[in-house]
Design a protein around this motif. Structure first.
Motif, PDB file in Angstrom:
ATOM      1  N   GLY A  53       0.807  -1.218   0.000  1.00  0.00           N
ATOM      2  CA  GLY A  53       0.000   0.000   0.000  1.00  0.00           C
ATOM      3  C   GLY A  53       0.837   1.264   0.000  1.00  0.00           C
ATOM      4  O   GLY A  53       1.955   1.281   0.511  1.00  0.00           O
ATOM      5  N   LEU A  54       0.290   2.337  -0.576  1.00  0.00           N
ATOM      6  CA  LEU A  54       0.998   3.610  -0.669  1.00  0.00           C
ATOM      7  C   LEU A  54       0.012   4.756  -0.541  1.00  0.00           C
ATOM      8  O   LEU A  54      -1.083   4.719  -1.116  1.00  0.00           O
ATOM      9  CB  LEU A  54       1.722   3.702  -2.018  1.00  0.00           C
ATOM     10  CG  LEU A  54       2.357   5.043  -2.399  1.00  0.00           C
ATOM     11  CD1 LEU A  54       3.500   5.373  -1.449  1.00  0.00           C
ATOM     12  CD2 LEU A  54       2.861   4.992  -3.843  1.00  0.00           C
ATOM     13  N   ALA A  55       0.381   5.787   0.231  1.00  0.00           N
ATOM     14  CA  ALA A  55      -0.482   6.963   0.385  1.00  0.00           C
ATOM     15  C   ALA A  55       0.369   8.210   0.455  1.00  0.00           C
ATOM     16  O   ALA A  55       1.536   8.173   0.869  1.00  0.00           O
ATOM     17  CB  ALA A  55      -1.327   6.844   1.651  1.00  0.00           C
ATOM     18  N   LYS A  56      -0.207   9.336   0.075  1.00  0.00           N
ATOM     19  CA  LYS A  56       0.501  10.603   0.197  1.00  0.00           C
ATOM     20  C   LYS A  56      -0.184  11.483   1.233  1.00  0.00           C
ATOM     21  O   LYS A  56      -1.346  11.272   1.593  1.00  0.00           O
ATOM     22  CB  LYS A  56       0.574  11.324  -1.154  1.00  0.00           C
ATOM     23  CG  LYS A  56      -0.746  11.794  -1.704  1.00  0.00           C
ATOM     24  CD  LYS A  56      -0.527  12.514  -3.038  1.00  0.00           C
ATOM     25  CE  LYS A  56      -1.828  13.085  -3.573  1.00  0.00           C
ATOM     26  NZ  LYS A  56      -1.621  13.833  -4.831  1.00  0.00           N
ATOM     27  N   ARG A  57       0.563  12.487   1.689  1.00  0.00           N
ATOM     28  CA  ARG A  57       0.037  13.463   2.651  1.00  0.00           C
ATOM     29  C   ARG A  57       0.577  14.836   2.265  1.00  0.00           C
ATOM     30  O   ARG A  57       1.789  14.992   2.112  1.00  0.00           O
ATOM     31  CB  ARG A  57       0.459  13.091   4.069  1.00  0.00           C
ATOM     32  CG  ARG A  57       0.088  14.115   5.126  1.00  0.00           C
ATOM     33  CD  ARG A  57       0.568  13.655   6.504  1.00  0.00           C
ATOM     34  NE  ARG A  57       0.354  14.669   7.527  1.00  0.00           N
ATOM     35  CZ  ARG A  57       0.727  14.551   8.801  1.00  0.00           C
ATOM     36  NH1 ARG A  57       1.311  13.440   9.210  1.00  0.00           N
ATOM     37  NH2 ARG A  57       0.493  15.524   9.659  1.00  0.00           N
ATOM     38  N   ASN A  58      -0.326  15.775   2.071  1.00  0.00           N
ATOM     39  CA  ASN A  58       0.079  17.127   1.652  1.00  0.00           C
ATOM     40  C   ASN A  58       0.964  17.086   0.417  1.00  0.00           C
ATOM     41  O   ASN A  58       2.032  17.703   0.371  1.00  0.00           O
ATOM     42  CB  ASN A  58       0.795  17.839   2.792  1.00  0.00           C
ATOM     43  CG  ASN A  58      -0.092  18.007   4.015  1.00  0.00           C
ATOM     44  OD1 ASN A  58      -1.311  18.095   3.897  1.00  0.00           O
ATOM     45  ND2 ASN A  58       0.513  18.027   5.193  1.00  0.00           N
ATOM     46  N   PRO A  94      -2.850  -5.191   6.643  1.00  0.00           N
ATOM     47  CA  PRO A  94      -3.187  -3.777   6.448  1.00  0.00           C
ATOM     48  C   PRO A  94      -3.009  -3.392   4.985  1.00  0.00           C
ATOM     49  O   PRO A  94      -2.117  -3.902   4.299  1.00  0.00           O
ATOM     50  CB  PRO A  94      -2.179  -3.059   7.347  1.00  0.00           C
ATOM     51  CG  PRO A  94      -0.988  -3.964   7.346  1.00  0.00           C
ATOM     52  CD  PRO A  94      -1.551  -5.364   7.341  1.00  0.00           C
ATOM     53  N   ASN A  95      -3.837  -2.496   4.498  1.00  0.00           N
ATOM     54  CA  ASN A  95      -3.723  -2.040   3.120  1.00  0.00           C
ATOM     55  C   ASN A  95      -4.454  -0.707   2.964  1.00  0.00           C
ATOM     56  O   ASN A  95      -5.068  -0.200   3.906  1.00  0.00           O
ATOM     57  CB  ASN A  95      -4.288  -3.079   2.146  1.00  0.00           C
ATOM     58  CG  ASN A  95      -5.758  -3.346   2.371  1.00  0.00           C
ATOM     59  OD1 ASN A  95      -6.606  -2.547   1.991  1.00  0.00           O
ATOM     60  ND2 ASN A  95      -6.083  -4.467   3.009  1.00  0.00           N
ATOM     61  N   SER A  96      -4.381  -0.131   1.771  1.00  0.00           N
ATOM     62  CA  SER A  96      -5.113   1.084   1.404  1.00  0.00           C
ATOM     63  C   SER A  96      -4.913   2.245   2.376  1.00  0.00           C
ATOM     64  O   SER A  96      -5.890   2.862   2.822  1.00  0.00           O
ATOM     65  CB  SER A  96      -6.615   0.768   1.284  1.00  0.00           C
ATOM     66  OG  SER A  96      -6.852  -0.308   0.427  1.00  0.00           O
ATOM     67  N   PRO A  97      -3.680   2.607   2.723  1.00  0.00           N
ATOM     68  CA  PRO A  97      -3.488   3.798   3.574  1.00  0.00           C
ATOM     69  C   PRO A  97      -4.040   5.025   2.855  1.00  0.00           C
ATOM     70  O   PRO A  97      -3.932   5.145   1.625  1.00  0.00           O
ATOM     71  CB  PRO A  97      -1.968   3.868   3.746  1.00  0.00           C
ATOM     72  CG  PRO A  97      -1.420   3.165   2.535  1.00  0.00           C
ATOM     73  CD  PRO A  97      -2.389   2.059   2.253  1.00  0.00           C
ATOM     74  N   PHE A  98      -4.624   5.958   3.623  1.00  0.00           N
ATOM     75  CA  PHE A  98      -5.333   7.084   2.999  1.00  0.00           C
ATOM     76  C   PHE A  98      -5.370   8.255   3.967  1.00  0.00           C
ATOM     77  O   PHE A  98      -5.925   8.142   5.062  1.00  0.00           O
ATOM     78  CB  PHE A  98      -6.759   6.626   2.657  1.00  0.00           C
ATOM     79  CG  PHE A  98      -7.610   7.651   1.958  1.00  0.00           C
ATOM     80  CD1 PHE A  98      -7.231   8.211   0.745  1.00  0.00           C
ATOM     81  CD2 PHE A  98      -8.819   8.036   2.509  1.00  0.00           C
ATOM     82  CE1 PHE A  98      -8.033   9.142   0.100  1.00  0.00           C
ATOM     83  CE2 PHE A  98      -9.637   8.963   1.870  1.00  0.00           C
ATOM     84  CZ  PHE A  98      -9.238   9.516   0.663  1.00  0.00           C
ATOM     85  N   TRP A  99      -4.740   9.382   3.596  1.00  0.00           N
ATOM     86  CA  TRP A  99      -4.743  10.562   4.451  1.00  0.00           C
ATOM     87  C   TRP A  99      -5.987  11.383   4.153  1.00  0.00           C
ATOM     88  O   TRP A  99      -6.163  11.878   3.047  1.00  0.00           O
ATOM     89  CB  TRP A  99      -3.491  11.392   4.236  1.00  0.00           C
ATOM     90  CG  TRP A  99      -3.418  12.574   5.162  1.00  0.00           C
ATOM     91  CD1 TRP A  99      -3.749  13.864   4.882  1.00  0.00           C
ATOM     92  CD2 TRP A  99      -3.020  12.559   6.545  1.00  0.00           C
ATOM     93  NE1 TRP A  99      -3.577  14.661   5.991  1.00  0.00           N
ATOM     94  CE2 TRP A  99      -3.121  13.884   7.028  1.00  0.00           C
ATOM     95  CE3 TRP A  99      -2.572  11.554   7.409  1.00  0.00           C
ATOM     96  CZ2 TRP A  99      -2.796  14.217   8.338  1.00  0.00           C
ATOM     97  CZ3 TRP A  99      -2.253  11.906   8.709  1.00  0.00           C
ATOM     98  CH2 TRP A  99      -2.365  13.214   9.158  1.00  0.00           C
ATOM     99  N   PHE A 100      -6.852  11.515   5.142  1.00  0.00           N
ATOM    100  CA  PHE A 100      -8.120  12.212   4.954  1.00  0.00           C
ATOM    101  C   PHE A 100      -8.629  12.714   6.301  1.00  0.00           C
ATOM    102  O   PHE A 100      -8.502  12.031   7.320  1.00  0.00           O
ATOM    103  CB  PHE A 100      -9.146  11.262   4.316  1.00  0.00           C
ATOM    104  CG  PHE A 100     -10.556  11.759   4.331  1.00  0.00           C
ATOM    105  CD1 PHE A 100     -10.917  12.912   3.647  1.00  0.00           C
ATOM    106  CD2 PHE A 100     -11.538  11.078   5.033  1.00  0.00           C
ATOM    107  CE1 PHE A 100     -12.221  13.374   3.671  1.00  0.00           C
ATOM    108  CE2 PHE A 100     -12.841  11.527   5.062  1.00  0.00           C
ATOM    109  CZ  PHE A 100     -13.183  12.683   4.375  1.00  0.00           C
ATOM    110  N   ASP A 101      -9.188  13.917   6.318  1.00  0.00           N
ATOM    111  CA  ASP A 101      -9.748  14.494   7.537  1.00  0.00           C
ATOM    112  C   ASP A 101      -8.684  14.588   8.637  1.00  0.00           C
ATOM    113  O   ASP A 101      -8.964  14.353   9.814  1.00  0.00           O
ATOM    114  CB  ASP A 101     -10.939  13.642   8.006  1.00  0.00           C
ATOM    115  CG  ASP A 101     -11.782  14.330   9.076  1.00  0.00           C
ATOM    116  OD1 ASP A 101     -11.851  15.572   9.061  1.00  0.00           O
ATOM    117  OD2 ASP A 101     -12.348  13.621   9.931  1.00  0.00           O
TER     118      ASP A 101
END
Length: 241
Positions: A53-58, A94-101
């Motif tokens: 999984g991969l997610a970005k932040r800002n 664990p999977n689908s990391p997601f920066w939100f709220d």
């Protein structure tokens, strides 16, 4: 090296607006390029077992989900690429990391749990549960969290996962579909159930303001089957072969 397209996961844009993705075959993060299909920009430590999984932040690539040991039921982790440290451990698939709220959301597929990571103490805070392997997350206008859910591909009611016993204890029926949760009480306000023969849903993405999205000019289907990867500085690393 050519990697099959079905081994690519979790696409997102980096600061330069270039597409980045997880390459499951080599457990690396790649950036798409015009000269070759992609170039490797980060590889997971050799002591880990699987990157998914991969997610970005800002706008910056920030978090990955992976497994540290052979037992995926409790060796799942979330890792911070910038601070170079594990921010949560002990998760099951664990999977689908997601920066939100202003939260780092993570789906725990092995238990059907939906929640976020407390970045101060590393605790996983469960907010909801679904009767299936949760994988794929998005949001709608900052009001709803959207989560995809899959049935067992082996048709064995997830007997090889903790989720199997949880579903049995809850006397639930495994489901495939997408569910919309409100961010106040985490009630399901809408859902779409997918019936057999389709059993799995890998990812979901909500495009606000678009009623009928579609793909255009894909070209010959054969162009979508393989993706060329440039190993760059890792070309002589035997760990990849």
């Amino acid at each position: 090296y050519f990697v099959p397209v079905d081994r690519i996961r979790d696409l997102c844009l980096d600061k330069e607006e270039k597409i980045c993705f997880v390459n499951l075959d080599q457990n690396v993060i790649c950036r798409a390029s015009e000269d070759v299909g992609g170039e490797i920009i980060w590889k997971m430590p050799e002591t880990w077992k699987r990157l998914n999984g991969l997610a970005k932040r800002n706008a910056a690539l920030r978090y990955v989900t992976a497994h540290q040991g052979p037992n995926e039921d409790d060796n799942g982790i979330v890792y911070d690429l910038i601070e170079e440290k594990i921010v949560c451990r002990g998760l099951s698939h664990p999977n689908s990391p997601f920066w939100f709220d202003n939260k780092l959301w993570v789906l725990e597929g092995g238990k059907g749990r939906i929640g976020y990571v407390n970045l101060h103490n590393g605790e996983f805070k469960e907010k909801a549960w679904l009767p299936g392997y949760v994988r794929g997350i998005s949001n709608v206008r900052d009001k709803y969290l959207v989560v995809a859910c899959s049935r067992d591909r082996k048709q064995q009611a997830f007997a090889d996962l903790p989720l199997g016993q949880i579903i049995k204890d809850k006397m639930a029926i495994p489901t495939c579909g997408v569910f919309f949760f409100d961010l106040v009480n985490f009630d399901i306000v809408e859902s779409l159930t997918i019936m057999p023969p389709i059993h799995e849903w890998y990812d979901c993405s909500i495009i606000n303001g678009i009623l009928r999205p579609r793909l255009l000019e894909l070209g010959d289907e054969s162009n979508m089957r393989k993706y060329k990867i440039d190993y760059g500085e890792y070309a002589n690393d035997d760990w990849y072969f």
